[in-house]
Write an enzyme that holds these catalytic residues in place. Structure first.
Site, short mmCIF file in Angstrom:
data_model
loop_
_atom_site.label_atom_id
_atom_site.label_comp_id
_atom_site.label_asym_id
_atom_site.label_seq_id
_atom_site.Cartn_x
_atom_site.Cartn_y
_atom_site.Cartn_z
N GLY A 91 0.70 -1.26 -0.06
CA GLY A 91 -0.05 -0.02 -0.08
C GLY A 91 0.96 1.17 -0.03
N ASP A 138 -1.46 6.78 -7.35
CA ASP A 138 -0.18 6.50 -6.98
C ASP A 138 0.89 6.89 -8.24
OD1 ASP A 138 -1.40 5.02 -5.04
OD2 ASP A 138 -0.59 3.27 -5.29
O1 PMV Z 1 -3.38 -0.06 -1.49
P1 PMV Z 1 -3.02 0.67 -2.46
O2 PMV Z 1 -1.77 1.63 -2.10
O3 PMV Z 1 -3.09 0.26 -3.95
O4 PMV Z 1 -4.24 1.72 -2.51
C1 PMV Z 1 -5.35 1.54 -2.83
C2 PMV Z 1 -6.23 2.71 -2.78
C3 PMV Z 1 -7.80 2.37 -3.38
O5 PMV Z 1 -8.39 3.69 -3.20
C4 PMV Z 1 -8.29 1.46 -2.33
C5 PMV Z 1 -8.04 1.80 -4.55
C6 PMV Z 1 -7.51 2.94 -5.63
O6 PMV Z 1 -7.36 2.34 -6.83
O7 PMV Z 1 -7.31 4.13 -5.65
#
Ligand code: PMV
Length: 305
Positions: A91, A138
Site C-alpha cells: 500500500g 499512485d
Molecule cells: O493499497 P494501495 O496503495 O494500492 O491503494 C489502494 C487505494 C484504493 O483507493 C483502495 C484503490 C485505488 O485504486 O485508488
C-alpha cells in the site's frame, strides 16, 4: 547507464472513496525505488524478485513499461536493475514507483521527450493493464512528488512533520478490498454512499488545514477517516493494533494507508516522538519506518555515458 528514482506515497485521506470520484489527499514519502537502465545485447530485468527477461508474471510493471515505451523508441536489448526501499505490495505505492522510474529512465535513455504529465498518464495506463481498475493516484503522486489532491491533480503545501509507517506484513489484495467495498455499497447504498462522500469531504476541509500547517486538526480528521474505513470493512485486527499502538504512544493521528485489510498504517508524529511511535509499532508486532514528505517526484539520479 541512467538511474532514475521515484517515491512511494501514503494516503492522508480518501482511499476507497477516490474510486467513486471523491477527493483524496496523498503525500509522496522519501522512500524510493531506483531503476538503472543501460543498453545491452539481451533483455535483462534484475530485482529482489529475481533475474528475468521480459516476464509478465515476475516483473509485470517493468515488462509492460518496456513494451509501451517500445512504441516510442527502438528498444532492442536493455539491462535493468531495480532497488527499492519500498516494501512490495503493502500500500505504499511500490508498483507505481517502479513503473514511473522505469518510464523516466527509458525516456532519458531514448530521448523520447515525455513530459511529467505524459509519464504520469503512461504510468497509470500500465497500472491499469496489470491491475485492472487502478486509480491514477499512485502514479500521479509518484511522478509529481509533494502533497497532491486527487482527482483535482492539485498540488498542496508540504507536510512538515515526521511520518511513521507501520507495516503489518499481512498480505492484502487491493482488488479484493475494492470489490468488497463495491458490494457493500450496492447492498446498502443509502448507508455506504454517505460514508464515502464524508470521507471525500474530509479532503476538501483538510486542504486549508494543510495550507495552515495545522497538523493537530488534520490528525483529528485522519482519525475520523480511520473510523470510517473500519465502517466500510477494510480494517483488520493487525492494522488496529498498530493504529492504537501509535496513538497511545503520542502520535498526532494514525490510520490505514491504501487498500487496508493488511499492508500498512500511517501515523503523523511530533518533532520529538517519531522514534517512540516507531518503537511502539515494533513492540506491537509491526515493522516501523520513519520517513517524511518529499517535494520531489520522479528524478534523474545519475547519467553515465
Ligand atoms: O493499497 P494501495 O496503495 O494500492 O491503494 C489502494 C487505494 C484504493 O483507493 C483502495 C484503490 C485505488 O485504486 O485508488
Amino acid at each position: 547507464m541512467i538511474t532514475c528514482s521515484a517515491p512511494g506515497k501514503v494516503y492522508l485521506f480518501g482511499e476507497h472513496a477516490v474510486v467513486y470520484g471523491e477527493s483524496a489527499i496523498c503525500c509522496a514519502v522519501e522512500l524510493r525505488t531506483k531503476v538503472s537502465v543501460e543498453k545491452s545485447d539481451d533483455m535483462i530485468i534484475e530485482s529482489v524478485l529475481g533475474r528475468t527477461g521480459l516476464d509478465h508474471e515476475i516483473h509485470p510493471y517493468v515488462s509492460h513499461a518496456i513494451e509501451k515505451m517500445s512504441q516510442l523508441a527502438d528498444i532492442q536489448g536493455i539491462r535493468i536493475v531495480i532497488e527499492s526501499e519500498l516494501p512490495v505490495g503493502s500500500g505504499l505505492g511500490s508498483s507505481a514507483a517502479v513503473t514511473v522510474a522505469i518510464i523516466q529512465a527509458l525516456n532519458h535513455l531514448y530521448k523520447c521527450g515525455l513530459s511529467l504529465e505524459d509519464i504520469a498518464k503512461t504510468g497509470h495506463e500500465i497500472e491499469r493493464m496489470v491491475q485492472g481498475n487502478a486509480s491514477p493516484t499512485d502514479t500521479y503522486v509518484s511522478t509529481m512528488g509533494g502533497v497532491v489532491m486527487i482527482p483535482q491533480r492539485k498540488k498542496l503545501d508540504l507536510i512538515n512533520c515526521p511520518i511513521v509507517v507501520g507495516n503489518t506484513h499481512k498480505f492484502s489484495s487491493t482488488k479484493e478490498l475494492v470489490s468488497n467495498v463495491s458490494k457493500l455499497r450496492s447492498d446498502f447504498p443509502s448507508i455506504i454512499e454517505p460514508i464515502l462522500s464524508n470521507i471525500g469531504r474530509m479532503s476538501i476541509v483538510a486542504e486549508e488545514l494543510v495550507a495552515k500547517g495545522d497538523y493537530e486538526t488534520i490528525g483529528q480528521l485522519m482519525n475520523v477517516n480511520q473510523g470510517l474505513l473500519d465502517a466500510i470493512g477494510v480494517g483488520s485486527s493487525e492494522l488496529s493494533t498498530l493504529v492504537y499502538a501509535a496513538r497511545n504512544s503520542g502520535a498526532i493521528s494514525a490510520k490505514i494507508t491504501g487498500a487496508g485489510g493488511g499492508g500498512c498504517m500511517v501515523a503523523l508524529a511530533r518533532e520529538n516522538n517519531a522514534e517512540g511511535i516507531a518503537k511502539a509499532i515494533e513492540n506491537a508486532g509491526g515493522e516501523a519506518i520513519i520517513t517524511k514528505n518529499t517535494e520531489e517526484g520522479v528524478r534523474l539520479e545519475s547519467f553515465h555515458g
